[in-house]
Design an enzyme around this catalytic site. Structure first.
Site, mmCIF file in Angstrom:
data_model
loop_
_atom_site.group_PDB
_atom_site.id
_atom_site.type_symbol
_atom_site.label_atom_id
_atom_site.label_comp_id
_atom_site.label_asym_id
_atom_site.label_seq_id
_atom_site.Cartn_x
_atom_site.Cartn_y
_atom_site.Cartn_z
ATOM 1 N N CYS A 2 31.753 -22.825 36.162
ATOM 2 C CA CYS A 2 32.647 -22.498 37.268
ATOM 3 C C CYS A 2 33.610 -23.625 37.593
ATOM 4 O O CYS A 2 33.290 -24.801 37.436
ATOM 5 C CB CYS A 2 31.832 -22.187 38.511
ATOM 6 S SG CYS A 2 30.561 -20.937 38.307
ATOM 7 N N ARG A 27 36.776 -23.880 30.862
ATOM 8 C CA ARG A 27 35.376 -24.075 31.227
ATOM 9 C C ARG A 27 34.548 -22.800 31.039
ATOM 10 O O ARG A 27 33.330 -22.852 31.019
ATOM 11 C CB ARG A 27 35.278 -24.540 32.694
ATOM 12 C CG ARG A 27 35.897 -25.889 32.929
ATOM 13 C CD ARG A 27 36.005 -26.199 34.424
ATOM 14 N NE ARG A 27 34.730 -26.418 35.044
ATOM 15 C CZ ARG A 27 34.142 -27.598 35.182
ATOM 16 N NH1 ARG A 27 34.726 -28.677 34.689
ATOM 17 N NH2 ARG A 27 32.993 -27.729 35.796
ATOM 18 N N TRP A 74 31.562 -18.349 36.689
ATOM 19 C CA TRP A 74 30.755 -18.034 35.509
ATOM 20 C C TRP A 74 29.429 -17.505 36.035
ATOM 21 O O TRP A 74 28.671 -18.228 36.673
ATOM 22 C CB TRP A 74 30.558 -19.287 34.665
ATOM 23 C CG TRP A 74 29.909 -19.058 33.336
ATOM 24 C CD1 TRP A 74 30.513 -18.627 32.188
ATOM 25 C CD2 TRP A 74 28.538 -19.291 32.996
ATOM 26 N NE1 TRP A 74 29.603 -18.572 31.160
ATOM 27 C CE2 TRP A 74 28.383 -18.974 31.622
ATOM 28 C CE3 TRP A 74 27.420 -19.733 33.703
ATOM 29 C CZ2 TRP A 74 27.165 -19.077 30.965
ATOM 30 C CZ3 TRP A 74 26.196 -19.836 33.051
ATOM 31 C CH2 TRP A 74 26.086 -19.514 31.689
ATOM 32 N N ASN A 98 30.125 -24.376 42.929
ATOM 33 C CA ASN A 98 29.657 -24.517 41.547
ATOM 34 C C ASN A 98 28.189 -24.901 41.585
ATOM 35 O O ASN A 98 27.769 -25.676 42.446
ATOM 36 C CB ASN A 98 30.419 -25.625 40.809
ATOM 37 C CG ASN A 98 31.841 -25.241 40.485
ATOM 38 O OD1 ASN A 98 32.266 -24.123 40.739
ATOM 39 N ND2 ASN A 98 32.582 -26.184 39.936
ATOM 40 N N GLY A 99 27.418 -24.425 40.608
ATOM 41 C CA GLY A 99 26.015 -24.814 40.538
ATOM 42 C C GLY A 99 25.102 -23.671 40.926
ATOM 43 O O GLY A 99 25.472 -22.494 40.923
ATOM 44 N N GLU A 485 25.211 -26.929 12.764
ATOM 45 C CA GLU A 485 26.472 -26.908 13.493
ATOM 46 C C GLU A 485 27.368 -25.770 13.004
ATOM 47 O O GLU A 485 28.013 -25.075 13.803
ATOM 48 C CB GLU A 485 27.181 -28.259 13.342
ATOM 49 C CG GLU A 485 28.549 -28.356 13.999
ATOM 50 C CD GLU A 485 28.525 -28.236 15.505
ATOM 51 O OE1 GLU A 485 29.616 -28.077 16.093
ATOM 52 O OE2 GLU A 485 27.432 -28.271 16.115
ATOM 53 N N LYS A 489 28.740 -22.698 15.286
ATOM 54 C CA LYS A 489 30.151 -22.361 15.432
ATOM 55 C C LYS A 489 30.400 -20.885 15.112
ATOM 56 O O LYS A 489 31.129 -20.202 15.822
ATOM 57 C CB LYS A 489 31.010 -23.227 14.508
ATOM 58 C CG LYS A 489 31.138 -24.666 14.941
ATOM 59 C CD LYS A 489 31.996 -24.781 16.197
ATOM 60 C CE LYS A 489 31.759 -26.122 16.879
ATOM 61 N NZ LYS A 489 30.507 -26.187 17.630
ATOM 62 N N GLU A 492 28.976 -18.706 17.863
ATOM 63 C CA GLU A 492 29.670 -18.907 19.138
ATOM 64 C C GLU A 492 30.940 -18.069 19.238
ATOM 65 O O GLU A 492 31.197 -17.448 20.274
ATOM 66 C CB GLU A 492 30.065 -20.378 19.304
ATOM 67 C CG GLU A 492 28.998 -21.287 19.838
ATOM 68 C CD GLU A 492 29.512 -22.701 20.019
ATOM 69 O OE1 GLU A 492 29.273 -23.272 21.098
ATOM 70 O OE2 GLU A 492 30.159 -23.244 19.098
ATOM 71 N N HIS A 508 10.222 -21.352 2.384
ATOM 72 C CA HIS A 508 9.223 -21.249 3.449
ATOM 73 C C HIS A 508 9.614 -20.202 4.485
ATOM 74 O O HIS A 508 9.274 -20.345 5.665
ATOM 75 C CB HIS A 508 9.017 -22.608 4.104
ATOM 76 C CG HIS A 508 8.482 -23.639 3.171
ATOM 77 N ND1 HIS A 508 7.145 -23.753 2.866
ATOM 78 C CD2 HIS A 508 9.112 -24.586 2.429
ATOM 79 C CE1 HIS A 508 6.963 -24.741 2.003
ATOM 80 N NE2 HIS A 508 8.151 -25.258 1.717
ATOM 81 N N LYS A 607 32.564 -24.228 28.690
ATOM 82 C CA LYS A 607 32.831 -25.506 28.043
ATOM 83 C C LYS A 607 31.940 -26.605 28.595
ATOM 84 O O LYS A 607 31.305 -27.346 27.868
ATOM 85 C CB LYS A 607 34.305 -25.869 28.228
ATOM 86 C CG LYS A 607 34.711 -27.189 27.562
ATOM 87 C CD LYS A 607 34.573 -27.101 26.048
ATOM 88 C CE LYS A 607 35.096 -28.338 25.357
ATOM 89 N NZ LYS A 607 34.831 -28.298 23.909
#
Length: 612
Positions: A2, A27, A74, A98-99, A485, A489, A492, A508, A607
């Protein structure tokens, strides 16, 4: 997550608030809203979706005012709806937040017993009602907020306005970042200085527990009711250069900015083929005392830490552990004497990493243990930088795309610099070896530039992923974290399910997934593990898998039926993870574009992750 923007001025600030929200879009958010105080009224507009929807609504309503707050949300408590969007109002009090208020249900139950009616599913609305209730016993908005804050449990940043105080903006920081932008005849607040850079480059960075009162001409900061002083810092205006320029997306722009970002990052530490004498000079005594490393990070930063583990142990013989911050902070880890605790974070505000840092410091102090703390971060003014003894900045510049690119590769560059510095201090790396690595570091930006020339070939490969639903990434050694990574990506931004594996683990379990419809991405630098990796490739092909290989130009790996190869310029194996990050970034980017997703702001993600 947020975003908050607020201000008190002599002029109409609606355009400043809207522009600030636009600059916070990176964000991640699902709705936006604004509230202005004008002639004894709260004028509020809220909309689901992009800030531009709110902008159209504000223009149609023609609202204005010189005191106001704005927010991008958010979703945590309650779905993305207009009723759940901020600001929230109780009576003539408006609040943005926010939070997370962890004890909101208890507070809500009590407020409902007092007759307050809730119009949203959010935790934030309890704050508005609590302040409104406190104002029944005081005419001071500041006092009312000071009475409410001790009742709140969790991490939060608040912006509060009230019709009876048309020249006053109250703000609170407790576990969620907040800055004050200092102007002339006007002052502002934001969760990120980036939102305010068009109007000021002078900032006050609030600390935990700060409550501030802003008017047009004054800023007062209080801690537990006592007035305190916080310094005003001037920020280099160049950090505001966040235009996409000629690029279609921020992510693509930031991929192409990596050669320069890495050059900037290593230049702060290197002089010709040696470390500069002043690089981390203040940390030398602490580096002499440390006996092991503990890295704490989340997401992409965690992958950077995994690579650093190889480097610390292989190059300078220093034991290193890496742990996900959200696990580390809750499992009661043993705090070991003479340990360097390294927190890695792009924003320096990542909630779990920051909490793990604070908990570690408190427990070390309670046990009288000698530990050293350090942050590797892209934001010089962040909480982590301020709260650790030492810091090393990644000079990547602003990164707007949610999927980290240049922040990640500059973290790797910074970590290598740190390995070299500690090795030098502890005399655990030969001068010749250090010189070779430094020479290769200087050469890395050029290798990345050459790798970017393979973009068209990578685009052609990406066309074969568009209809896929699953993907495997395989690597060995330091390429295993790059496989993780790359998978991160792809999932995401393209929403394709992807997993990264150490190639030696193929038999395995993951081999059971390989079939004609499962693309397998291979990372194949020219290193000691190449022959074993080639065997893993044969295992995949024997099961009908289709290989997409990023291979060193001297690896001998060539394209053939169901084996697509893009050759990567040769680079020292020790630095290969930095270079091999580039093709997996480009692959993910192109697949996402072809699938029509929101590349820079993928669904459900943010973000800066400032809540658990």
């Amino acid at each position: 997550m947020c975003g908050i923007v607020g201000g008190v001025a002599e002029r109409n600030i609606i355009n400043i608030l809207i522009e600030g929200l636009k600059r916070l879009e990176y964000r991640g958010y699902d709705s936006a809203g604004v509230a202005l105080i004008n002639q004894g009224q709260v004028l509020r507009e809220r909309r689901v979706g992009k800030v531009v929807n709110l902008e159209h609504a504000v223009n149609e309503a023609n609202i204005e005012g010189s005191l106001g707050i704005a927010h991008t949300r958010w979703a945590t408590h309650g779905k993305p709806t207009e009723n759940n969007a901020h600001p929230h109002i109780s009576g003539t009090v408006a609040v943005v937040h926010n939070g997370i208020i962890e004890n909101y249900q208890e507070l809500k139950d009590n407020l409902e017993s007092l007759g307050y009616v809730f119009t949203s599913q959010t935790d934030t609305e309890v704050v508005a009602h609590l302040i409104n209730d406190a104002l029944k016993s005081t005419s001071s908005l500041l006092t009312a907020v000071q009475q409410v804050v001790p009742q709140l449990k969790g991490a939060y940043a608040l912006g509060i306005v009230h019709t009876d105080h048309p020249d006053e903006l109250i703000t609170v920081r407790e576990g969620s970042p907040l800055v004050i932008g200092v102007g002339i005849g006007e002052n502002f607040i934001s969760s990120d200085q980036l939102a305010l850079l068009p109007i000021t480059n002078r900032f006050i960075y609030l600390e935990e527990g700060d409550i501030a009162r802003l008017t047009r001409s004054s800023i007062e900061v209080f801690v537990e009711g006592q007035l305190v002083q916080r310094p005003v810092k001037e920020l280099d205006a160049t950090v505001s250069t966040v235009s996409k320029g000629e690029y279609k997306h921020y992510m693509l722009k930031e991929i192409y900015e990596q050669p320069e970002a890495i050059q900037q990052t290593i230049s702060q530490a290197l002089n010709s083929n040696a470390l500069r004498a002043d690089f981390l000079a203040e940390a030398v005594a602490d580096f002499k005392s440390i006996q092991q490393i503990q890295i704490i990070a989340c997401g992409t930063s965690y992958h950077a830490g995994m690579i650093a583990k190889y480097w610390f142990e292989q190059l300078i013989d220093l034991p290193c552990q890496v742990e996900i911050a959200s696990e580390f902070r809750y499992r009661t880890p043993v705090i070991v004497n003479h340990t360097l605790y390294i927190c890695i974070s792009q924003s320096g505000e990542t909630a779990d990493t920051l909490a793990a840092l604070r908990d570690t410091q408190q427990r070390a102090l309670a046990k009288n243990l000698n530990i050293v703390t350090m942050t590797i971060c892209n934001v010089a003014t962040s909480s982590m930088v301020r709260e650790t003894k030492h810091s090393l900045l990644t000079l990547a510049g602003p990164e707007i795309g949610v999927a980290s690119t240049k922040a990640f590769t500059t973290q790797l560059a910074a970590l290598m610099l740190l390995v070299l510095k500690i090795g030098q201090v502890k005399q655990s790396i030969a001068v010749e070896k250090m010189t070779t690595i430094i020479t290769d570091l200087w050469h890395t930006p050029k290798v990345i530039l050459d790798t970017l020339q393979q973009n068209k070939d990578i685009l052609r490969l990406s066309e074969l992923f568009v209809e896929k639903q699953h993907c495997l990434f395989l690597g060995r050694g330091t390429e295993f974290p790059i496989a993780l990574e790359g998978a991160l990506k792809l999932k995401e931004i393209s929403y394709i399910h992807a997993e990264g594996y150490a190639a030696g683990e193929l038999k395995h379990g993951p081999l059971a997934l390989v079939d004609n419809d499962m693309p397998v991405v291979i990372l194949a630098p020219q290193d000691d593990m190449l022959d074993k990796l080639k065997s893993n490739m044969e295992e995949v092909q024997a099961r009908g898998g289709e290989l997409f290989v990023f291979a060193d130009e001297n690896s001998g790996i060539k394209g053939k039926d169901r084996q697509h190869v893009v050759h990567i310029p040769s680079i020292s194996p020790i630095l290969a993870p930095i270079v091999y990050s580039i093709p997996v970034q480009l692959l993910s980017y192109h697949v996402a574009v072809l699938r029509g997703t929101d590349v820079d702001q993928p669904r459900n993600l943010a973000k800066s992750v400032t809540v658990e």
